[in-house]
Design a protein around this motif. Sequence first.
Motif, mmCIF file in Angstrom:
data_model
loop_
_atom_site.group_PDB
_atom_site.id
_atom_site.type_symbol
_atom_site.label_atom_id
_atom_site.label_comp_id
_atom_site.label_asym_id
_atom_site.label_seq_id
_atom_site.Cartn_x
_atom_site.Cartn_y
_atom_site.Cartn_z
ATOM 1 N N TYR A 1 -0.817 -1.282 -4.497
ATOM 2 C CA TYR A 1 -1.998 -0.289 -4.460
ATOM 3 C C TYR A 1 -1.535 0.926 -4.079
ATOM 4 O O TYR A 1 -0.711 1.111 -3.237
ATOM 5 N N ASN A 2 -1.654 1.912 -5.199
ATOM 6 C CA ASN A 2 -1.239 3.330 -4.970
ATOM 7 C C ASN A 2 -2.634 4.082 -4.469
ATOM 8 O O ASN A 2 -3.633 4.131 -5.180
ATOM 9 N N PHE A 3 -2.292 4.650 -3.190
ATOM 10 C CA PHE A 3 -3.371 5.747 -2.682
ATOM 11 C C PHE A 3 -3.268 6.992 -3.315
ATOM 12 O O PHE A 3 -2.194 7.604 -3.037
ATOM 13 N N ARG A 4 -4.148 7.410 -3.770
ATOM 14 C CA ARG A 4 -4.289 8.734 -4.364
ATOM 15 C C ARG A 4 -4.730 9.772 -3.300
ATOM 16 O O ARG A 4 -5.161 9.381 -2.148
ATOM 17 N N PHE A 34 0.713 -1.085 0.083
ATOM 18 C CA PHE A 34 -0.045 -0.011 -0.106
ATOM 19 C C PHE A 34 0.870 1.301 0.056
ATOM 20 O O PHE A 34 1.604 1.271 0.923
ATOM 21 N N ALA A 35 0.868 1.970 -1.023
ATOM 22 C CA ALA A 35 1.843 2.960 -1.315
ATOM 23 C C ALA A 35 1.120 4.424 -1.404
ATOM 24 O O ALA A 35 0.180 4.471 -1.921
ATOM 25 N N ASN A 54 7.840 5.748 0.179
ATOM 26 C CA ASN A 54 8.625 5.726 -0.935
ATOM 27 C C ASN A 54 8.872 4.394 -1.312
ATOM 28 O O ASN A 54 9.773 3.576 -0.836
ATOM 29 N N ILE A 55 8.321 3.770 -2.307
ATOM 30 C CA ILE A 55 8.526 2.476 -2.888
ATOM 31 C C ILE A 55 9.710 2.147 -3.596
ATOM 32 O O ILE A 55 10.093 1.105 -3.552
ATOM 33 N N ASN A 56 10.131 3.270 -3.907
ATOM 34 C CA ASN A 56 11.466 3.161 -4.824
ATOM 35 C C ASN A 56 12.660 2.934 -3.584
ATOM 36 O O ASN A 56 13.888 2.497 -4.054
ATOM 37 N N SER A 57 12.464 2.601 -2.191
ATOM 38 C CA SER A 57 13.151 2.325 -1.332
ATOM 39 C C SER A 57 13.246 0.771 -1.085
ATOM 40 O O SER A 57 13.914 0.298 -0.582
ATOM 41 N N LEU A 58 12.099 0.104 -1.562
ATOM 42 C CA LEU A 58 12.238 -1.373 -1.456
ATOM 43 C C LEU A 58 12.815 -1.847 -2.914
ATOM 44 O O LEU A 58 12.685 -1.274 -3.790
ATOM 45 N N LEU A 59 13.359 -3.054 -2.560
ATOM 46 C CA LEU A 59 14.255 -3.837 -3.501
ATOM 47 C C LEU A 59 13.018 -4.145 -4.864
ATOM 48 O O LEU A 59 11.817 -4.503 -4.463
#
Length: 331
Positions: free
Chosen positions: A166-169, A35-36, A151-156
């Motif tokens: 799932y992107n939360f707007r 959940f991002a 920050n999902i870019n911090s995840l491998l």
Amino acid sequence: MGCNVNFSDIVGQNEVVNSLKNILKEHSTRHAYIFAGPEGIGKRLVAKVFAAALLCSDCNSLEACEDCQPCRLFQSGTNPDFYVLETEGTSISVDDIRKMQQDISIRPMYSEKKVYLIAEADKMTAQAQNCLLKTLEEPPEYAVIILTAVNINSLLETIRSRCILYNFRKNTDEEIRQCIKKIKGSELAGIDFIVSYADGVPGKAIRLIESEDFLLIRDKVIEIMLKLRNSNLTEIFDAYGFFEENKDNIDSILDIMLMFYRDLLIAKKAGKENILINSDKKDIILKNADRYEINKLIKNVNAIEEARRNIKQNANYQLVIEVMLMKLQEE
């Protein structure tokens, strides 16, 4: 750690909610989800509602029944089939993940599923992420892992590829108003400012409502900003005292400053009162707009943003604030 909220109580995030309800309806749960979205957007709340429904004994329900034993335990925060991993300090360590893995090896006690919520998963160390990867590659059939992240870019990439994202707007202004009314039960003084300040994030609005001092702090910040226009170095150093006393709220204070300068820019360029964030301060804004040149307001906004970046990079707090104040004072 309990949760007495159902999907029907969640304002906004319709795409996410409807998708999760379809998963429950079709009994098509996957083993891992991300959940991002921004901090305070409601990721953890939705995760808990989803978890409660997964653990409920009524397998055909799209909402937790709140009556069965798993639901009662969940509401009291004592359901052993729901495991929450939160940061203690600045990161989630490999030992935290190993402890969770020990629990995953034990079958559910009350439900068909065991649900694991890793809050702020983007704060996992690289070692912790690699350790978690082993579980994501070969998860027990009963385990559901939910990761929340700003920050999902911090995840491998290997972790992201094994999870449903799932992107939360951000919420609309009207949805934020609905959130506020759910909490307060009625209209709230300064609601227009709170809605604008929240910037589509319910958590921001809630923090404002629960903070008795926030509106007083805003008044003081605006007073300091207006005084800076004709101040000397002694007055700048005096103003620093306020920033030192409110160091824990510096992010909110910088937001207030940015929004006030933004309103001055709008008043100066467009002269439209109906789009001011600080609408309850329109008389002050319109009165002072002519005191500033547009280029000066833009420079002030840049100085505040620079101060925010420096603080996040752990620069000397006093030096950063004093330099910012001097830049705001300059003609």
